[in-house]
Design an enzyme around this catalytic site. Structure first.
Site, short mmCIF file in Angstrom:
data_model
loop_
_atom_site.label_atom_id
_atom_site.label_comp_id
_atom_site.label_asym_id
_atom_site.label_seq_id
_atom_site.Cartn_x
_atom_site.Cartn_y
_atom_site.Cartn_z
N LYS A 270 0.84 -1.21 0.00
CA LYS A 270 0.00 0.00 0.00
C LYS A 270 0.88 1.26 0.00
O LYS A 270 0.64 2.21 -0.75
CB LYS A 270 -0.92 -0.02 1.23
CG LYS A 270 -1.62 1.29 1.52
CD LYS A 270 -2.54 1.70 0.38
CE LYS A 270 -2.88 3.16 0.44
NZ LYS A 270 -4.17 3.48 0.91
N CYS B 59 -3.14 11.02 1.95
CA CYS B 59 -2.60 9.71 1.60
C CYS B 59 -1.25 9.85 0.92
O CYS B 59 -0.22 9.48 1.46
CB CYS B 59 -3.56 8.98 0.66
SG CYS B 59 -5.23 8.98 1.27
N1 SAJ Z 1 -2.08 15.02 -8.46
C1 SAJ Z 1 -1.28 15.78 -9.31
N2 SAJ Z 1 -1.03 15.29 -10.57
C2 SAJ Z 1 -1.54 14.11 -11.00
C3 SAJ Z 1 -2.33 13.34 -10.13
C4 SAJ Z 1 -2.59 13.82 -8.86
O1 SAJ Z 1 -0.81 16.86 -8.95
O2 SAJ Z 1 -1.27 13.76 -12.16
C5 SAJ Z 1 -2.34 15.52 -7.10
C6 SAJ Z 1 -3.83 15.77 -6.82
O3 SAJ Z 1 -4.22 17.03 -7.29
C7 SAJ Z 1 -3.86 15.66 -5.31
C8 SAJ Z 1 -2.82 14.56 -5.02
O4 SAJ Z 1 -1.99 14.50 -6.17
O5 SAJ Z 1 -3.45 16.87 -4.70
C9 SAJ Z 1 -3.40 13.20 -4.72
O6 SAJ Z 1 -4.50 12.92 -5.57
P1 SAJ Z 1 -4.76 11.49 -6.24
O7 SAJ Z 1 -6.02 11.57 -7.02
O8 SAJ Z 1 -3.56 11.03 -6.97
O9 SAJ Z 1 -4.88 10.49 -5.00
P2 SAJ Z 1 -5.75 10.45 -3.63
O10 SAJ Z 1 -4.91 10.99 -2.54
O11 SAJ Z 1 -7.12 11.01 -3.81
O12 SAJ Z 1 -5.92 8.84 -3.46
C10 SAJ Z 1 -4.76 8.01 -3.43
C11 SAJ Z 1 -4.96 6.84 -4.40
N3 SAJ Z 1 -3.70 6.12 -4.59
C12 SAJ Z 1 -3.20 5.89 -5.83
O13 SAJ Z 1 -3.74 6.29 -6.84
C13 SAJ Z 1 -1.93 5.10 -5.89
C14 SAJ Z 1 -6.04 5.90 -3.86
O14 SAJ Z 1 -6.16 4.74 -4.68
C15 SAJ Z 1 -5.71 5.49 -2.42
O15 SAJ Z 1 -6.71 4.63 -1.87
C16 SAJ Z 1 -5.65 6.76 -1.59
O16 SAJ Z 1 -4.57 7.57 -2.09
C17 SAJ Z 1 -5.38 6.37 -0.13
O17 SAJ Z 1 -6.35 6.37 0.65
O18 SAJ Z 1 -4.26 5.97 0.20
#
Ligand code: SAJ
Length: 404
Positions: free
Chosen positions: A209, A263
């Site tokens: 994870k 996360c």
């Molecule tokens: N972000 C970027 N660029 C991107 C993708 C995301 O800047 O290309 C930023 C987003 O704006 C945000 C942050 O990253 O600020 C995180 O967003 P996210 O959509 O990537 O992830 P979370 O935090 O909503 O959810 C993640 C997920 N993990 C993965 O995709 C590996 C989710 O599956 C997990 O269950 C969750 O963390 C968790 O609970 O750990």
């Protein structure tokens, strides 16, 4: 498997947040008798009225249905059950060391209620060794964790905004403290998950994870670093990335104002805390992403110098697109610091919130009409329809690359 054939019928879920509540209500609608436990009396009251305290698509319908059918009850105290699921926060402390106090408190709270044959599952994202620590605490409370009870880690992997879909469809990793615990926990998840349920050890499940979120963090850091390089070279980052991504084996993520949420910006620290110097790349990625809000603020200051008393419209406060969740949000951090700097009048638009405890919110129309500088912080749907032509008389700082 029919309800009558099931080995387990009752579940006690500790923690009714973004993971615990969807899980508890989902299991309620699948015929389990569920007690959801939370420390907050207002959360418990809200849920017992069939309502919810968080925003997540379709969760209101699920909770209402589970509560109305009598399958889900919220409570301040845990009760005896066949299965205990721990879904409490695992934040980090000021020095980036993991704070396991919520997991330990939850374990001690359920210990007196556990009976032989029960299954204890830790769903909270946790550093390697935490499930063993849960078992150790249960052993200290007098349980025979070798033979009498089962203890496993099954990290949640759902994406906020898609929780109810991913709760069912995602593959799950289940790692027990021993082979029997893995087997029993795998069987439990197989009853309601349509994805594959993959058995392993507790420690491997924990690191898997953390690895998933660290992988994403490192990849976003790469995109954020590129955006800073492109700025120096006067090259459009988003055009560059879309061109590079035409290579069949390249898939660069999107730069932004930083990485938020509880996360991805947290979990890599759980690897770093144990691995130290071996986690150099993961640590640097965290630092690159954490430094991005500063870089954005520098850009804003530079543009603001052109005006005498500029009005800056900040578009978005949430940590990512189309959610209302502002926890650990880089947008929120940037807005707060911009106000502190007192270099402009700052107005804020967050279409997913009715109001905010710290700031007055304005509509998108008001924000755009009043602004000299538009600081686009979140790629929410209503912002994506704006065009460069519509904003031609404004200075636009687009941290998400959505204004075409
Ligand atoms: N972000 C970027 N660029 C991107 C993708 C995301 O800047 O290309 C930023 C987003 O704006 C945000 C942050 O990253 O600020 C995180 O967003 P996210 O959509 O990537 O992830 P979370 O935090 O909503 O959810 C993640 C997920 N993990 C993965 O995709 C590996 C989710 O599956 C997990 O269950 C969750 O963390 C968790 O609970 O750990």
């Amino acid at each position: 498997m029919t309800i009558l054939q099931r080995k387990f019928n009752s579940v006690c879920v500790i923690g009714l947040g973004y993971i615990g509540l969807p899980t508890a209500s989902f299991l309620g609608t699948k015929g389990y008798q569920v007690t959801g436990v939370d420390v907050s009396p207002s959360v418990v009251d809200t849920i017992n009225q069939g309502k919810i305290h968080i925003v997540e698509p379709d969760l209101d319908i699920l909770v209402k249905s589970a509560v109305n059918s009598g399958q889900l009850k919220a409570s301040l105290e845990p009760v005896a059950a066949d299965i205990f699921i721990i879904a409490v926060p695992t934040p980090f402390k000021d020095d980036h060391q993991p704070d396991l106090s919520y997991v330990e408190t939850a374990t001690k709270m359920i210990a007196p209620l556990i009976r032989p044959g029960n299954l204890v599952i830790l769903e909270s994202t946790s550093p390697v060794g935490t499930t063993d620590r849960v078992a150790e605490l249960l052993a200290e409370a007098g349980h025979n964790t070798h033979d009498d009870i089962y203890v496993a880690h099954c990290p949640e992997r759902v994406l906020p905004g898609r929780i109810l879909i991913e709760l069912v469809q995602n593959d799950r990793i289940v790692g027990g403290i021993n082979a029997k615990s893995t087997e029993v926990a795998v069987e439990f998840y197989q009853a309601f998950v349509s994805g594959e349920v993959l058995g392993t050890s507790a420690r491997t499940a924990e690191l898997s994870k953390l690895t998933e979120n660290a992988f994403r963090d490192v990849n976003i850091a790469f995109a954020n670093e590129l955006s800073m390089i492109c700025e120096k070279e006067k090259i459009d980052t988003w055009e560059l990335i879309s061109l590079a991504n035409r290579h069949p084996r390249v898939n660069i993520l999107q730069p932004g104002p930083g990485v938020g949420g509880h996360c991805i910006a947290v979990d890599p620290w759980f690897i770093i805390a144990r691995a130290g110097e071996s986690a150099r790349l993961i640590k640097t990625a965290r630092e690159v992403n954490d430094a991005k809000p500063n870089w954005v603020l520098g850009k804003v200051q530079e543009k603001a110098q052109r005006f005498k008393n500029p009005t800056i419209a900040c578009l978005g406060l949430a940590f990512k697109a189309d959610v209302d969740d502002c926890r650990e949000s880089p947008a929120l951090d940037i807005v707060r610091r911009l106000i502190e700097q007192n270099i402009a009048e700052v107005i804020i638009c967050e279409p997913n919130l009715q109001s905010h405890s710290e700031f007055e919110l304005v509509s998108l129309e008001q924000a755009v009409s009043k602004a000299d500088i538009i600081l686009l912080l979140v790629d929410h749907k209503p912002f994506k329809v704006m065009t460069a032509a519509q904003l031609s008389d404004k200075v636009v700082i687009d941290t998400r690359g959505i204004i075409k």
